[in-house]
Design a protein around this motif. Structure first.
Motif, PDB file in Angstrom:
ATOM      1  N   LEU A 141      10.574  29.277  46.764  1.00 22.35           N
ATOM      2  CA  LEU A 141      11.568  28.314  47.235  1.00 22.35           C
ATOM      3  C   LEU A 141      12.551  28.966  48.212  1.00 22.35           C
ATOM      4  O   LEU A 141      12.888  28.389  49.249  1.00 22.35           O
ATOM      5  CB  LEU A 141      12.328  27.710  46.061  1.00 22.35           C
ATOM      6  N   LEU A 142      13.015  30.158  47.891  1.00 21.08           N
ATOM      7  CA  LEU A 142      13.932  30.867  48.790  1.00 21.08           C
ATOM      8  C   LEU A 142      13.247  31.200  50.108  1.00 21.08           C
ATOM      9  O   LEU A 142      13.861  31.139  51.170  1.00 21.08           O
ATOM     10  CB  LEU A 142      14.436  32.156  48.116  1.00 21.08           C
ATOM     11  N   THR A 143      11.965  31.529  50.038  1.00 22.37           N
ATOM     12  CA  THR A 143      11.204  31.844  51.243  1.00 22.37           C
ATOM     13  C   THR A 143      11.043  30.614  52.125  1.00 22.37           C
ATOM     14  O   THR A 143      11.022  30.708  53.358  1.00 22.37           O
ATOM     15  CB  THR A 143       9.815  32.389  50.860  1.00 22.37           C
ATOM     16  N   LEU A 158      20.891  36.548  36.698  1.00 18.70           N
ATOM     17  CA  LEU A 158      22.216  37.097  37.007  1.00 18.70           C
ATOM     18  C   LEU A 158      22.133  38.379  37.824  1.00 18.70           C
ATOM     19  O   LEU A 158      23.113  38.792  38.432  1.00 18.70           O
ATOM     20  CB  LEU A 158      22.998  37.373  35.703  1.00 18.70           C
ATOM     21  N   ILE A 159      20.958  39.014  37.837  1.00 12.44           N
ATOM     22  CA  ILE A 159      20.770  40.253  38.599  1.00 12.44           C
ATOM     23  C   ILE A 159      19.750  40.056  39.728  1.00 12.44           C
ATOM     24  O   ILE A 159      20.060  40.239  40.907  1.00 12.44           O
ATOM     25  CB  ILE A 159      20.324  41.406  37.680  1.00 12.44           C
ATOM     26  N   GLY A 160      18.510  39.699  39.364  1.00  8.80           N
ATOM     27  CA  GLY A 160      17.422  39.657  40.330  1.00  8.80           C
ATOM     28  C   GLY A 160      17.606  38.677  41.472  1.00  8.80           C
ATOM     29  O   GLY A 160      17.544  39.053  42.646  1.00  8.80           O
ATOM     30  N   ILE A 161      17.830  37.408  41.134  1.00 13.55           N
ATOM     31  CA  ILE A 161      17.937  36.382  42.181  1.00 13.55           C
ATOM     32  C   ILE A 161      19.167  36.580  43.069  1.00 13.55           C
ATOM     33  O   ILE A 161      19.045  36.525  44.300  1.00 13.55           O
ATOM     34  CB  ILE A 161      17.906  34.975  41.548  1.00 13.55           C
ATOM     35  N   VAL A 219      18.943  37.183  47.097  1.00 13.57           N
ATOM     36  CA  VAL A 219      19.612  36.336  48.099  1.00 13.57           C
ATOM     37  C   VAL A 219      20.445  37.190  49.054  1.00 13.57           C
ATOM     38  O   VAL A 219      20.429  36.994  50.279  1.00 13.57           O
ATOM     39  CB  VAL A 219      20.497  35.284  47.395  1.00 13.57           C
ATOM     40  N   VAL A 220      21.159  38.156  48.495  1.00 10.80           N
ATOM     41  CA  VAL A 220      21.991  39.039  49.342  1.00 10.80           C
ATOM     42  C   VAL A 220      21.120  39.827  50.310  1.00 10.80           C
ATOM     43  O   VAL A 220      21.388  39.873  51.524  1.00 10.80           O
ATOM     44  CB  VAL A 220      22.822  40.001  48.458  1.00 10.80           C
ATOM     45  N   LEU A 221      20.049  40.452  49.808  1.00 11.81           N
ATOM     46  CA  LEU A 221      19.178  41.262  50.664  1.00 11.81           C
ATOM     47  C   LEU A 221      18.395  40.410  51.658  1.00 11.81           C
ATOM     48  O   LEU A 221      18.170  40.821  52.803  1.00 11.81           O
ATOM     49  CB  LEU A 221      18.210  42.077  49.800  1.00 11.81           C
ATOM     50  N   GLY A 222      17.975  39.220  51.230  1.00 17.61           N
ATOM     51  CA  GLY A 222      17.162  38.379  52.101  1.00 17.61           C
ATOM     52  C   GLY A 222      17.942  37.668  53.180  1.00 17.61           C
ATOM     53  O   GLY A 222      17.513  37.628  54.343  1.00 17.61           O
ATOM     54  N   TYR A 223      19.119  37.115  52.829  1.00 16.85           N
ATOM     55  CA  TYR A 223      19.869  36.282  53.759  1.00 16.85           C
ATOM     56  C   TYR A 223      21.037  37.016  54.417  1.00 16.85           C
ATOM     57  O   TYR A 223      21.245  36.906  55.623  1.00 16.85           O
ATOM     58  CB  TYR A 223      20.393  35.039  53.032  1.00 16.85           C
ATOM     59  N   LEU A 224      21.803  37.754  53.614  1.00 18.22           N
ATOM     60  CA  LEU A 224      22.998  38.405  54.168  1.00 18.22           C
ATOM     61  C   LEU A 224      22.663  39.712  54.877  1.00 18.22           C
ATOM     62  O   LEU A 224      23.221  40.024  55.930  1.00 18.22           O
ATOM     63  CB  LEU A 224      24.020  38.660  53.056  1.00 18.22           C
ATOM     64  N   VAL A 225      21.740  40.487  54.301  1.00 13.87           N
ATOM     65  CA  VAL A 225      21.325  41.747  54.932  1.00 13.87           C
ATOM     66  C   VAL A 225      20.169  41.515  55.904  1.00 13.87           C
ATOM     67  O   VAL A 225      19.787  42.405  56.647  1.00 13.87           O
ATOM     68  CB  VAL A 225      20.930  42.776  53.840  1.00 13.87           C
ATOM     69  N   HIS A 226      19.614  40.292  55.892  1.00 11.06           N
ATOM     70  CA  HIS A 226      18.555  39.872  56.824  1.00 11.06           C
ATOM     71  C   HIS A 226      17.250  40.645  56.652  1.00 11.06           C
ATOM     72  O   HIS A 226      16.541  40.912  57.622  1.00 11.06           O
ATOM     73  CB  HIS A 226      19.037  39.986  58.285  1.00 11.06           C
ATOM     74  N   PHE A 227      16.916  40.990  55.409  1.00 10.46           N
ATOM     75  CA  PHE A 227      15.617  41.608  55.143  1.00 10.46           C
ATOM     76  C   PHE A 227      14.530  40.553  54.964  1.00 10.46           C
ATOM     77  O   PHE A 227      13.375  40.882  54.707  1.00 10.46           O
ATOM     78  CB  PHE A 227      15.694  42.488  53.889  1.00 10.46           C
ATOM     79  N   TRP A 230      12.226  39.695  47.661  1.00 10.69           N
ATOM     80  CA  TRP A 230      11.287  40.250  46.688  1.00 10.69           C
ATOM     81  C   TRP A 230      11.832  41.544  46.062  1.00 10.69           C
ATOM     82  O   TRP A 230      11.681  41.784  44.866  1.00 10.69           O
ATOM     83  CB  TRP A 230       9.932  40.513  47.350  1.00 10.69           C
ATOM     84  N   ILE A 231      12.476  42.396  46.864  1.00  5.95           N
ATOM     85  CA  ILE A 231      13.051  43.639  46.332  1.00  5.95           C
ATOM     86  C   ILE A 231      14.084  43.323  45.244  1.00  5.95           C
ATOM     87  O   ILE A 231      14.096  43.933  44.168  1.00  5.95           O
ATOM     88  CB  ILE A 231      13.706  44.477  47.451  1.00  5.95           C
TER      89      ILE A 231
END
Length: 495
Positions: free
Chosen positions: A282-284, A420-423, A427-435, A441-442
């Motif tokens: 869904l995030l993808t 509380l940890i994984g998702i 979100v931070v790594l995928g959207y904010l850090v633009h990975f 997935w990381i």
């Protein structure tokens, strides 16, 4: 002379110690082999059956992938989001049956297994009717979640075909749990193999030869999911389990509330695990170039899913072995079984980790003709390999939880580690850090790693003698005297 006697005694004592050590090693070796035999009696058929169930979906995806990219993305979306959501609920709720049947069988209360099976049918069938609106409203739900309109429209059409598949899962999961608990599951291998063969042939006929496209692929999918159910029911009803199936009973409608509560806690535990990857998809779907990203990710998750079937087989085996030994009253045997099962699953995971690191994105061409999608799969392959490695341990620990009846505890662990940890990290790594998808997935891999460590600590710190007492209390609390369960003709019993 005296010195010679002393030396002789010393040498004799040393030789005796060596012989005792050798004998001890032989005993441990035999004990390990004996446990591996018991493990694979359950794990082998369970792995093959789960390969077949998952294989039906993969075969469908392979044929649909050659129809068109939109159809492939839509099927992947429905399969990894909606169907995984439903599977999580039904598989999770049916795992309560694994706890009850395993402990009752270990405690030699075989007559209770048939009653537990019928109670589970009642609970899961009611649940399935409640879930039907999710299939009917799949298109607006997916659009509301931000998915592409074209993909969501096709996904809604595919979802309608999956309603009979959901009801097939009710019988499939419960019969599997029932048969596994008593190690009468070889019949599942033959039925699973027949379903795969029929599905391949029928899919080719309907989609390639007669050009029926998407409807043809879905017709074959429905038929393939129902074939094992017919065979399993015939096996149970026609004398395959004479000690545990004595006919339909009105006692199945008694004491449903405790079964519902255990089923719900089991459902939450498994759902939170299976939905985790659904959220990843869904995030993808909200990233740039979503179609390629979803196609690549779905291929990776399906490859990961193949390996997950091995781990789920060990989950089932761990659940059966732990529940049987707890019901039998042996805490030491339960602990030994856990160690052997984890090490066996981990060794397979390491081999597959190396394999997928070496082959990277080459396997993508089984599912797609797109070089862009295959390259994207290659980029994600290292993460896929690490997922496979973690999956070789984490599901086994969940199986231990099922065998011991800890479902509610593990549900809380899953909420904390995954949601509380994984998702949030993903979100931070995928959207904010633009990975992008790699970052998502990381983050979710970190959540899985934390959950695995927590379950290891819980398992290590558990007082297994106390778990034996709890298991025996559960069996005694829900037991129905065998004389009250049987009647003259052995078909329909009353209270």
């Amino acid at each position: 002379m005296e010195n010679d006697d002393i030396n002789t005694r010393l040498l004799g004592g040393k030789q005796q110690e060596e012989e005792e050590e050798e004998e001890k090693e032989i005993k441990i070796h035999r004990k390990v082999l004996d446990e591996l035999k018991k493990l694979w009696i359950v794990a082998g058929p369970a792995i093959f059956t789960r390969f077949s169930t998952f294989g039906v979906t993969i075969i469908s995806q392979a044929f649909i992938g050659h129809i068109g990219a939109t159809e492939l993305a839509a099927f992947a979306l429905v399969q990894t989001v909606l169907l995984r959501f439903i599977t999580g609920i039904l598989l999770g709720m049916s795992s309560a049956l694994e706890t009850l049947c395993g402990q009752a069988y270990g405690a030699k209360q075989q007559h209770m297994l048939g009653i537990y099976l019928q109670r589970s049918w009642i609970v899961l069938t009611i649940c399935s009717f409640i879930l039907i609106p999710l299939f009917l409203l799949a298109t607006p739900i997916l659009k509301l979640l931000g998915q592409d309109d074209d993909i969501a429209n096709v996904a809604g059409y595919i979802a309608l075909w999956l309603i009979p598949v959901m009801f097939a899962y009710v019988l499939s999961f419960t019969c599997q749990m029932y048969l596994q608990a008593q190690s009468r599951n070889m019949v599942m291998i033959y039925l699973a193999a027949a379903a795969l063969i029929v599905h391949v042939i029928l899919s080719w006929l309907l989609t390639v030869k007669y050009k029926l496209g998407l409807p043809g692929a879905m017709i074959s999918t429905v038929i393939a999911n129902w074939i094992p159910n017919v065979g399993q029911l015939l096996f149970i009803f026609c004398g395959g389990c004479p000690d545990t199936w004595t006919g339909f009973s009105w006692l199945a409608f008694r004491d449903l509330w405790p079964v519902i509560k255990l089923s719900l806690s089991s459902g939450v535990m498994i759902c939170l695990e299976l939905w985790y990857n659904s959220i990843l998809v869904l995030l993808t779907g909200n990233l740039a170039n979503a179609e390629v990203a979803i196609d690549a990710l779905s291929i990776c998750l399906n490859i990961n899913g193949w390996e997950m079937m091995i781990s789920l087989g060990f989950l089932a085996a761990a659940g059966v072995r732990v529940s049987n030994e707890l019901g039998r009253g042996s805490s030491k045997a339960a602990k030994f079984s856990i160690v052997v099962t984890v090490l066996q699953s981990l060794s397979i995971g390491i081999v597959l980790f190396v394999f997928f690191i070496l082959f990277r994105g080459r396997l993508a061409y089984i599912f797609t003709n797109s070089e862009e999608v295959a390259n994207a799969v290659g980029d994600l392959s290292p993460l896929l390999s690490f997922s496979i490695l973690l999956n070789s341990v984490q599901p086994v620990l969940s199986g231990v939880a099922v065998g011991a009846g800890w479902q509610s505890i593990v549900a809380y662990v899953n909420v904390a580690c995954y949601y509380l940890i994984g998702i949030p990290l993903g979100v931070v790594l995928g959207y904010l850090v633009h990975f992008q998808v790699t970052g998502i997935w990381i983050g979710m891999l970190v959540g899985t790693a934390v959950q695995t460590v927590v379950l290891l600590v819980i398992t290590w710190k558990t007082n297994w003698d106390r778990q034996v007492n709890l298991a025996q209390e559960r069996v005694q609390r829900w037991i129905v005297p065998e004389a009250g369960e049987r009647n003259g003709n052995g078909t329909m019993q009353g209270a």
